[in-house]
Design a protein around this motif. Structure first.
Motif, PDB file in Angstrom:
ATOM      1  N   ALA A   1     -40.238  -8.872 -26.265  1.00  0.00           N
ATOM      2  CA  ALA A   1     -40.676 -10.018 -25.468  1.00  0.00           C
ATOM      3  C   ALA A   1     -40.898 -11.190 -26.413  1.00  0.00           C
ATOM      4  O   ALA A   1     -41.334 -11.003 -27.548  1.00  0.00           O
ATOM      5  CB  ALA A   1     -41.959  -9.685 -24.720  1.00  0.00           C
TER       6      ALA A   1
ATOM      7  N   ASP B   1     -38.959  -9.269 -20.138  1.00  0.00           N
ATOM      8  CA  ASP B   1     -39.342 -10.214 -19.088  1.00  0.00           C
ATOM      9  C   ASP B   1     -38.123 -10.687 -18.293  1.00  0.00           C
ATOM     10  O   ASP B   1     -38.227 -10.999 -17.114  1.00  0.00           O
ATOM     11  CB  ASP B   1     -40.091 -11.415 -19.682  1.00  0.00           C
TER      12      ASP B   1
ATOM     13  N   PRO C   1     -36.654  -6.696 -16.358  1.00  0.00           N
ATOM     14  CA  PRO C   1     -37.713  -5.702 -16.150  1.00  0.00           C
ATOM     15  C   PRO C   1     -37.204  -4.400 -15.540  1.00  0.00           C
ATOM     16  O   PRO C   1     -37.761  -3.330 -15.803  1.00  0.00           O
ATOM     17  CB  PRO C   1     -38.693  -6.411 -15.207  1.00  0.00           C
TER      18      PRO C   1
END
Length: 101
Positions: A21, A53, A56
């Motif tokens: 991330a 992100d 997902p």
């Protein structure tokens, strides 16, 4: 992306997936380690970064609960998955072993 992901991991050549991330500090450390690993292994394996992100569903499908998580696939099989920052030698040796077997 999911179909592309399946094609990616169905490779004869090992594929290391770095689930990361942008906001994750340790992920930045892992990224620089992977740059060195790539230099060490050359064409033996591929290294692909996947932002949890942005994707997902893929992270959930493979049970990624924390970042960074590294997963290694070969011929569509998940052969290794571990969370946390890994060092250069561990990853280089892991990918060489998987590539040779």
């Amino acid at each position: 992306m999911s179909q592309k992901f399946q094609e990616l991991i169905n490779s004869e050549r090992p594929v290391l997936i770095d689930f990361f991330a942008i906001w994750c500090g340790p992920c930045k450390v892992q990224s620089s380690v992977l740059t060195t690993v790539k230099e060490n292994i050359g064409e033996l394996a591929r290294i692909v970064k996947i932002d949890v992100d942005e994707y997902p569903a893929i992270a959930a499908e493979y049970g990624v609960r924390g970042v960074p998580t590294l997963a290694v696939f070969k011929n569509g099989n998940l052969l290794y998955k571990q969370s946390g920052v890994h060092d250069v030698n561990t990853l280089t040796n892991l990918l060489q072993d998987i590539a040779e077997n």
